[in-house]
Scaffold this motif. Structure first.
Motif, short mmCIF file in Angstrom:
data_model
loop_
_atom_site.label_atom_id
_atom_site.label_comp_id
_atom_site.label_asym_id
_atom_site.label_seq_id
_atom_site.Cartn_x
_atom_site.Cartn_y
_atom_site.Cartn_z
N HIS A 156 130.46 -32.90 -1.10
CA HIS A 156 129.69 -33.88 -0.33
C HIS A 156 128.29 -33.38 -0.06
O HIS A 156 128.11 -32.29 0.48
CB HIS A 156 130.34 -34.12 1.04
N GLY A 157 127.30 -34.19 -0.37
CA GLY A 157 125.94 -33.90 0.04
C GLY A 157 125.63 -34.70 1.29
O GLY A 157 126.38 -35.61 1.66
N ALA A 158 124.55 -34.36 1.94
CA ALA A 158 124.15 -35.14 3.10
C ALA A 158 123.54 -36.47 2.66
O ALA A 158 123.84 -37.51 3.23
CB ALA A 158 123.15 -34.36 3.94
N ASN A 206 125.26 -37.38 -3.70
CA ASN A 206 126.19 -36.53 -4.43
C ASN A 206 127.04 -37.42 -5.31
O ASN A 206 127.66 -38.36 -4.82
CB ASN A 206 127.08 -35.75 -3.46
N ALA A 228 128.01 -39.48 0.05
CA ALA A 228 127.05 -38.77 0.90
C ALA A 228 127.45 -38.98 2.35
O ALA A 228 127.96 -40.04 2.72
CB ALA A 228 125.65 -39.28 0.65
N CYS A 249 132.45 -28.21 2.83
CA CYS A 249 132.26 -29.61 2.43
C CYS A 249 131.23 -29.81 1.32
O CYS A 249 131.36 -30.71 0.50
CB CYS A 249 131.84 -30.45 3.63
N ALA A 250 130.18 -28.99 1.35
CA ALA A 250 129.01 -29.26 0.52
C ALA A 250 129.24 -29.14 -0.98
O ALA A 250 128.47 -29.68 -1.77
CB ALA A 250 127.85 -28.37 0.93
N SER A 251 130.31 -28.48 -1.41
CA SER A 251 130.55 -28.40 -2.85
C SER A 251 130.87 -29.78 -3.43
O SER A 251 130.63 -30.02 -4.61
CB SER A 251 131.67 -27.41 -3.16
N PHE A 280 129.99 -26.70 7.37
CA PHE A 280 129.84 -27.81 6.43
C PHE A 280 129.49 -27.27 5.04
O PHE A 280 130.09 -27.67 4.04
CB PHE A 280 128.76 -28.77 6.91
N THR A 281 128.54 -26.35 4.98
CA THR A 281 128.13 -25.79 3.70
C THR A 281 129.29 -25.09 3.00
O THR A 281 129.50 -25.27 1.80
CB THR A 281 126.95 -24.80 3.89
#
Length: 112
Positions: A32-34, A37, A42, A28-30, A24-25
């Motif tokens: 989407h945040g948990a 974002n 999110a 996706c994380a660039s 995920f990091t």
């Protein structure tokens, strides 16, 4: 099956399963945040949530038109090919590797 294809299949079968949080990091994380974002919705609570329903995000018409909820199968289909799943979506990134998609879906289910 050619030897190179067989070797690749065996390597995949014996490879450790991808770590969902790490995958995920990396993938996706660039965007989407948990929890929050501004660039993309999110993803905390996305599993089981109605499609295109996170508050405060302007979804594409294509994704809004999908309806239903984010099940494992629907998340997998979206990650496989966002544009095929919801024509007009603004998500440009697909995840080709089925093991990585499964790891991401499993990780998304842990985000509350």
């Amino acid at each position: 099956m050619p030897i190179t294809a067989l070797a690749a299949a065996l390597a995949l079968a014996t490879a450790p399963a991808p770590d969902g949080a790490k995958t995920f990091t990396l993938q996706c994380a660039s965007c989407h945040g948990a929890k929050t974002n501004p660039m993309a919705p999110a993803l905390a609570g996305v599993a089981g949530r109605p499609v295109a329903s996170a508050p405060g995000f302007a979804y594409s018409a294509g994704l809004k038109a999908k309806g239903g909820v984010w099940s494992d199968d629907r998340l997998d289909a979206f990650l496989t090919s966002p544009m095929a799943f919801a024509p007009g979506t603004r998500m440009p990134t697909a995840v080709a590797d089925p093991a990585r998609r499964a790891a991401i879906v499993d990780y998304l289910k842990t985000l509350k």
